[in-house]
Write a protein that holds these residues in place. Structure first.
Motif, mmCIF file in Angstrom:
data_model
loop_
_atom_site.group_PDB
_atom_site.id
_atom_site.type_symbol
_atom_site.label_atom_id
_atom_site.label_comp_id
_atom_site.label_asym_id
_atom_site.label_seq_id
_atom_site.Cartn_x
_atom_site.Cartn_y
_atom_site.Cartn_z
ATOM 1 N N ILE A 239 0.857 -1.184 0.000
ATOM 2 C CA ILE A 239 0.000 0.000 0.000
ATOM 3 C C ILE A 239 0.892 1.233 0.000
ATOM 4 C CG2 ILE A 239 -1.941 1.159 1.105
ATOM 5 C CD1 ILE A 239 -2.550 -1.738 0.497
ATOM 6 N N GLU A 240 0.659 2.165 -0.929
ATOM 7 C CA GLU A 240 1.401 3.430 -0.929
ATOM 8 C C GLU A 240 0.443 4.562 -0.551
ATOM 9 O OE1 GLU A 240 3.928 6.410 -3.868
ATOM 10 O OE2 GLU A 240 3.551 4.335 -4.477
ATOM 11 N N TYR A 241 0.717 5.210 0.585
ATOM 12 C CA TYR A 241 -0.116 6.314 1.067
ATOM 13 C C TYR A 241 0.373 7.645 0.496
ATOM 14 C CZ TYR A 241 -2.620 3.327 4.302
ATOM 15 O OH TYR A 241 -3.419 2.360 4.840
ATOM 16 N N GLU A 242 -0.538 8.617 0.427
ATOM 17 C CA GLU A 242 -0.190 9.916 -0.117
ATOM 18 C C GLU A 242 0.606 10.761 0.869
ATOM 19 O OE1 GLU A 242 -3.654 11.847 -1.561
ATOM 20 O OE2 GLU A 242 -3.944 10.471 -3.249
ATOM 21 N N ASN A 243 0.452 10.497 2.177
ATOM 22 C CA ASN A 243 1.196 11.296 3.156
ATOM 23 C C ASN A 243 1.606 10.428 4.335
ATOM 24 O OD1 ASN A 243 -1.073 11.303 5.147
ATOM 25 N ND2 ASN A 243 -2.074 12.524 3.566
ATOM 26 N N ILE A 244 2.453 10.994 5.188
ATOM 27 C CA ILE A 244 3.027 10.238 6.301
ATOM 28 C C ILE A 244 2.000 9.930 7.383
ATOM 29 C CG2 ILE A 244 3.768 12.252 7.665
ATOM 30 C CD1 ILE A 244 6.367 10.676 8.239
ATOM 31 N N ASP A 245 0.918 10.732 7.464
ATOM 32 C CA ASP A 245 -0.101 10.490 8.498
ATOM 33 C C ASP A 245 -0.813 9.165 8.272
ATOM 34 O OD1 ASP A 245 0.501 12.879 9.728
ATOM 35 O OD2 ASP A 245 -0.987 14.015 8.590
ATOM 36 N N GLY A 246 -1.234 8.925 7.028
ATOM 37 C CA GLY A 246 -1.878 7.641 6.720
ATOM 38 C C GLY A 246 -0.930 6.484 6.901
ATOM 39 N N TYR A 247 0.334 6.687 6.497
ATOM 40 C CA TYR A 247 1.383 5.675 6.622
ATOM 41 C C TYR A 247 1.570 5.261 8.084
ATOM 42 C CZ TYR A 247 6.329 4.129 6.714
ATOM 43 O OH TYR A 247 7.495 3.450 6.914
ATOM 44 N N GLN A 248 1.706 6.230 8.986
ATOM 45 C CA GLN A 248 1.943 5.923 10.391
ATOM 46 C C GLN A 248 0.695 5.347 11.062
ATOM 47 O OE1 GLN A 248 3.502 9.695 11.845
ATOM 48 N NE2 GLN A 248 5.598 8.941 11.662
ATOM 49 N N SER A 249 -0.500 5.844 10.677
ATOM 50 C CA SER A 249 -1.740 5.303 11.253
ATOM 51 C C SER A 249 -1.903 3.833 10.908
ATOM 52 C CB SER A 249 -2.945 6.093 10.748
ATOM 53 O OG SER A 249 -2.886 7.435 11.170
ATOM 54 N N ALA A 250 -1.570 3.477 9.669
ATOM 55 C CA ALA A 250 -1.677 2.069 9.240
ATOM 56 C C ALA A 250 -0.692 1.196 10.003
ATOM 57 C CB ALA A 250 -1.426 1.962 7.737
ATOM 58 N N LEU A 251 0.515 1.703 10.267
ATOM 59 C CA LEU A 251 1.529 0.923 10.981
ATOM 60 C C LEU A 251 1.181 0.755 12.455
ATOM 61 C CD1 LEU A 251 4.865 2.339 9.507
ATOM 62 C CD2 LEU A 251 3.812 0.135 9.027
ATOM 63 N N HIS A 253 -1.803 0.649 13.954
ATOM 64 C CA HIS A 253 -3.048 -0.036 14.317
ATOM 65 C C HIS A 253 -2.791 -1.487 14.725
ATOM 66 C CE1 HIS A 253 -7.310 -0.916 14.375
ATOM 67 N NE2 HIS A 253 -7.096 -1.965 13.597
ATOM 68 N N ASN A 254 -3.502 -1.965 15.751
ATOM 69 C CA ASN A 254 -3.402 -3.359 16.202
ATOM 70 C C ASN A 254 -4.432 -4.191 15.443
ATOM 71 O OD1 ASN A 254 -3.265 -5.799 17.488
ATOM 72 N ND2 ASN A 254 -3.298 -4.964 19.549
ATOM 73 N N TYR A 255 -3.986 -4.879 14.397
ATOM 74 C CA TYR A 255 -4.901 -5.596 13.513
ATOM 75 C C TYR A 255 -5.422 -6.887 14.131
ATOM 76 C CZ TYR A 255 -3.243 -2.339 10.012
ATOM 77 O OH TYR A 255 -2.947 -1.195 9.317
ATOM 78 N N ARG A 256 -4.725 -7.453 15.083
ATOM 79 C CA ARG A 256 -5.141 -8.735 15.676
ATOM 80 C C ARG A 256 -6.165 -8.544 16.797
ATOM 81 N NH1 ARG A 256 -1.842 -13.242 14.624
ATOM 82 N NH2 ARG A 256 -0.114 -12.787 13.242
#
Length: 327
Positions: A239-251, A253-256
């Motif tokens: 996934i390539e995000y447009e900005n660093i905010d989306g990038y860090q939010s995705a990293l 998040h606790n997906y499990r």
């Protein structure tokens, strides 16, 4: 008419669910009476014992099936029995799914403990390496002083200053080292997202669906679904995000833990399969490392899985591989 053993066997097989009437006739559950009659006649010609290649058992079974499906009340009762049997199988699948989820949570807890132990071992080893290097430098300085003193004693008056003896790196004070994960700001913000592999759902999780799921964290430039690796428990995409905010939010998040972030959306069920999100350049994955060791992949040629008495060798391989992958 006296029932034959074959007919009795057919009735028992139908009642116990070994034979599905609609599947045997190759018709839909919602087939009309005319469709049932036409298919019965076609099958009767196929299985009639007087025909070449006929089958008496299947012919008797066919007759019993037609008797049930052509009788309105018997068909209604059979449909109810068939649905109840299907519900029971569905409940079994739900129980299996609950069991699988519980196993995933246990593995998650175990992996967390293993990660903590590996992190502590890494910090301890780093400190020892730094102390060793400092000890070597200190020893070289002292050796140089000794050589200088000896050379001076041959031409000048012997120095009265005491010469410091060799000091082991173990005797030096332990320096403190802080390890931080740095995120460099640049024009590319790519992550690798992983989700649980399910063959029956593979075609449903397209790049468009992944986009719908992951855009919860921010605007997305591009999605690339990666080829499935045979034998892996996970599928993955970049996934390539447009900005660093989306990038860090995705990293972050606790997906499990929960998929409640997608409650009320069309992708809620598929989002619950997500398991992990990593920076694109990170390959640190404890489960992959354990898989490599168990299957003897990417390991030294002379390495063999040791017994419990040689567990340090396993730790050494794990530690080396983690360092290589992080590097």
């Amino acid at each position: 008419m006296v029932s034959t053993d074959s007919e009795n066997g057919s009735v028992k097989a139908i009642i116990e669910g070994e034979i599905d009437l609609y599947a045997f006739l190759e018709i839909d559950v919602s087939a009309t009476g005319d469709e049932i009659r036409r298919q019965y006649r076609r099958k009767a010609l196929q299985y009639h014992p007087d025909k070449v290649g006929g089958d008496l058992d299947k012919f008797n079974t066919l007759s019993k099936i037609y008797e049930i499906l052509s009788h309105e009340d018997l068909r209604r009762q059979y449909d109810a029995l068939r649905q109840a049997r299907a519900n029971r199988e569905q409940n079994k699948e739900q129980l299996k799914e609950f069991t699988r989820r519980f196993q995933d949570e246990l593995q998650k807890a175990e992996a967390k403990v293993n990660n903590n132990e590996l992190s502590q071992k890494r910090r301890f080893t780093n400190n020892l390496e730094l102390l060793r290097e400092e000890g070597i430098k200190r020893r070289r300085v002292l050796e140089a002083e000794l050589i200088t003193n000896r050379e001076s004693s041959n031409t000048t008056e012997i120095r009265q200053e005491p010469v410091e003896s060799y000091v082991s790196y173990k005797d030096l004070p332990t320096p403190s080292h802080k390890v931080e994960l740095l995120v460099t700001k640049n024009d590319v913000y790519r992550v690798i997202v992983k989700w649980k592999f399910k063959p029956e759902l593979r075609d449903l999780i397209s790049e468009d669906v992944i986009n719908q799921i992951m855009q919860t964290f921010g605007s997305i430039k591009h999605v690339q679904k990666l080829p499935y690796q045979q034998g892996s428990r996970y599928d993955q995409a970049i996934i390539e995000y447009e900005n660093i905010d989306g990038y860090q939010s995705a990293l972050n998040h606790n997906y499990r833990q929960s998929a409640s972030l997608w409650d009320g959306t069309k992708v809620r069920k598929l989002a619950s399969l997500l398991r992990e999100c990593l920076p694109e350049n990170s390959k640190s994955n404890v489960e992959d490392l354990i898989y490599d060791i168990k299957h003897h992949k990417n390991l030294p040629n002379d390495f063999k899985l040791p017994s419990r008495t040689h567990i340090d060798e396993v730790d050494s391989v794990l530690y080396s591989k983690i360092l290589n992958q992080l590097g």
